[in-house]
Design a protein around this motif. Structure first.
Motif, PDB file in Angstrom:
ATOM      1  N   LEU A 146      22.226 120.137  -6.852  1.00  0.00           N
ATOM      2  CA  LEU A 146      21.580 119.521  -8.001  1.00  0.00           C
ATOM      3  C   LEU A 146      19.975 118.910  -6.901  1.00  0.00           C
ATOM      4  CD1 LEU A 146      23.425 119.020 -10.978  1.00  0.00           C
ATOM      5  CD2 LEU A 146      22.087 121.375  -9.639  1.00  0.00           C
ATOM      6  N   TYR A 147      20.007 118.806  -5.717  1.00  0.00           N
ATOM      7  CA  TYR A 147      19.007 118.310  -5.040  1.00  0.00           C
ATOM      8  C   TYR A 147      17.469 117.600  -5.818  1.00  0.00           C
ATOM      9  CZ  TYR A 147      21.300 120.434  -1.566  1.00  0.00           C
ATOM     10  OH  TYR A 147      22.718 121.053  -0.828  1.00  0.00           O
ATOM     11  N   ALA A 148      17.026 118.845  -6.848  1.00  0.00           N
ATOM     12  CA  ALA A 148      15.767 118.188  -7.464  1.00  0.00           C
ATOM     13  C   ALA A 148      16.402 117.180  -8.741  1.00  0.00           C
ATOM     14  CB  ALA A 148      15.076 119.356  -8.025  1.00  0.00           C
ATOM     15  N   ASP A 149      17.179 117.689  -8.760  1.00  0.00           N
ATOM     16  CA  ASP A 149      17.653 116.380  -9.955  1.00  0.00           C
ATOM     17  C   ASP A 149      17.988 114.919  -9.018  1.00  0.00           C
ATOM     18  OD1 ASP A 149      18.318 116.703 -12.278  1.00  0.00           O
ATOM     19  OD2 ASP A 149      18.765 118.977 -11.060  1.00  0.00           O
ATOM     20  N   ILE A 150      18.579 114.887  -7.745  1.00  0.00           N
ATOM     21  CA  ILE A 150      18.405 113.246  -7.041  1.00  0.00           C
ATOM     22  C   ILE A 150      16.649 112.968  -6.184  1.00  0.00           C
ATOM     23  CG2 ILE A 150      18.763 112.835  -4.391  1.00  0.00           C
ATOM     24  CD1 ILE A 150      20.933 114.922  -4.114  1.00  0.00           C
TER      25      ILE A 150
ATOM     26  N   MET B  63      15.136 109.353  -8.001  1.00  0.00           N
ATOM     27  CA  MET B  63      14.482 108.794  -7.221  1.00  0.00           C
ATOM     28  C   MET B  63      13.382 108.198  -7.722  1.00  0.00           C
ATOM     29  SD  MET B  63      15.292 110.351  -3.207  1.00  0.00           S
ATOM     30  CE  MET B  63      14.367 109.118  -2.840  1.00  0.00           C
ATOM     31  N   TYR B  64      12.934 108.727  -8.100  1.00  0.00           N
ATOM     32  CA  TYR B  64      11.574 108.613  -9.747  1.00  0.00           C
ATOM     33  C   TYR B  64      12.340 108.013 -10.693  1.00  0.00           C
ATOM     34  CZ  TYR B  64       8.272 109.506 -13.006  1.00  0.00           C
ATOM     35  OH  TYR B  64       6.819 109.685 -13.290  1.00  0.00           O
TER      36      TYR B  64
ATOM     37  N   ALA C 181       2.871 119.832 -12.583  1.00  0.00           N
ATOM     38  CA  ALA C 181       2.389 119.793 -10.708  1.00  0.00           C
ATOM     39  C   ALA C 181       4.102 119.554 -10.440  1.00  0.00           C
ATOM     40  CB  ALA C 181       1.526 118.065 -11.014  1.00  0.00           C
ATOM     41  N   CYS C 182       4.291 119.165 -10.818  1.00  0.00           N
ATOM     42  CA  CYS C 182       6.634 118.411 -10.794  1.00  0.00           C
ATOM     43  C   CYS C 182       7.146 120.367 -10.894  1.00  0.00           C
ATOM     44  CB  CYS C 182       7.276 117.655 -11.891  1.00  0.00           C
ATOM     45  SG  CYS C 182       9.159 117.195 -11.273  1.00  0.00           S
TER      46      CYS C 182
ATOM     47  N   VAL D 254      12.887 123.234 -13.987  1.00  0.00           N
ATOM     48  CA  VAL D 254      11.977 122.670 -15.470  1.00  0.00           C
ATOM     49  C   VAL D 254      12.291 121.805 -16.031  1.00  0.00           C
ATOM     50  CG1 VAL D 254      11.849 123.776 -17.635  1.00  0.00           C
ATOM     51  CG2 VAL D 254      11.521 125.682 -16.053  1.00  0.00           C
ATOM     52  N   VAL D 255      14.000 122.151 -15.404  1.00  0.00           N
ATOM     53  CA  VAL D 255      14.673 120.095 -16.063  1.00  0.00           C
ATOM     54  C   VAL D 255      13.745 118.477 -16.068  1.00  0.00           C
ATOM     55  CG1 VAL D 255      16.972 118.832 -16.353  1.00  0.00           C
ATOM     56  CG2 VAL D 255      16.895 121.580 -15.946  1.00  0.00           C
ATOM     57  N   VAL D 256      13.456 118.722 -14.494  1.00  0.00           N
ATOM     58  CA  VAL D 256      13.284 117.673 -13.828  1.00  0.00           C
ATOM     59  C   VAL D 256      11.759 117.207 -14.336  1.00  0.00           C
ATOM     60  CG1 VAL D 256      12.355 117.333 -11.790  1.00  0.00           C
ATOM     61  CG2 VAL D 256      14.772 118.189 -11.554  1.00  0.00           C
ATOM     62  N   ALA D 257      10.607 118.379 -14.965  1.00  0.00           N
ATOM     63  CA  ALA D 257       9.604 118.553 -14.739  1.00  0.00           C
ATOM     64  C   ALA D 257       9.500 117.446 -16.117  1.00  0.00           C
ATOM     65  CB  ALA D 257       8.846 119.582 -14.639  1.00  0.00           C
TER      66      ALA D 257
END
Length: 201
Positions: A54-58, A62-63, A103-104, A126-129
């Protein structure tokens, strides 16, 4: 070997969940130490999420790490060198928050689709954004952070189930409930702060 690996992931999920629960309880109470427990939860989650692709969640975590440090400093001191009060977003901040979401989403969906082996690129993006925008608002101590974070949570629950991260799915349900409670709690705190300001003016 595989069984040992899965057991380790389950144990780490449990520990990360524990720190995450403490974090959100402290956030609901408007306690600045929420960020300390958040950092511990973030570091554990990054390893678990990496193992689950789940790379976007990584990147999200970090954010979170950066925003946790920023949020702790801003909550403690803010621009006026005193503890920043809870407030609502103004028009400019509302546009910025939605700009972060858009943007995210565009960046993450592109990166996940064309540069990773993720099988859920749009879902994950979508979750990350919404979480990115919510965390930014949390660091600014804006009450609307709970709304954006809960949108992320409600979409994340079935994603965690799909990835068989059941402990994290359960924690996300808890986060959604606490997010709703947190919004109501912050609204009450914000009202009390305003009444106190008017009384002492």
């Amino acid at each position: 070997m595989i069984e040992e690996f899965l057991t380790q992931l389950t144990w780490l999920q449990g520990l990360g969940t524990l720190f995450g629960i403490v974090q959100v309880v402290l956030a609901r109470q408007n306690n600045v130490h929420t960020y300390l427990f958040g950092i511990a939860s973030i570091l554990i989650s990054m390893w678990v999420l990496y193992q689950s692709a789940l790379y976007a969640d990584i990147l999200l975590n970090m954010y979170y790490l950066v925003m946790s440090v920023y949020g702790w400093v801003y909550w403690k001191f803010g621009k006026q060198k005193t503890e920043t009060p809870i407030s609502s977003v103004n028009k400019n901040e509302f546009l910025k928050a939605n700009g972060i979401v858009l943007a995210c989403f565009l960046l993450m969906s592109y990166w996940l689709t064309f540069h990773t082996d993720s099988d859920v690129p749009i879902w994950d993006a979508v979750v990350v954004a919404f979480a990115w925008a919510g965390m930014w608002l949390m660091a600014k101590r804006k009450i609307e952070n709970w709304i954006y974070l809960n949108i992320s949570n409600i979409i994340s629950i079935p994603l965690m189930v799909y990835k068989e991260l059941y402990i994290y799915a359960g924690m996300t349900v808890f986060l959604f409930i606490m997010g709703t409670s947190g919004y109501l709690k912050w609204r009450k705190l914000m009202k009390n702060e305003r009444e106190l300001t008017y009384a002492t003016a």
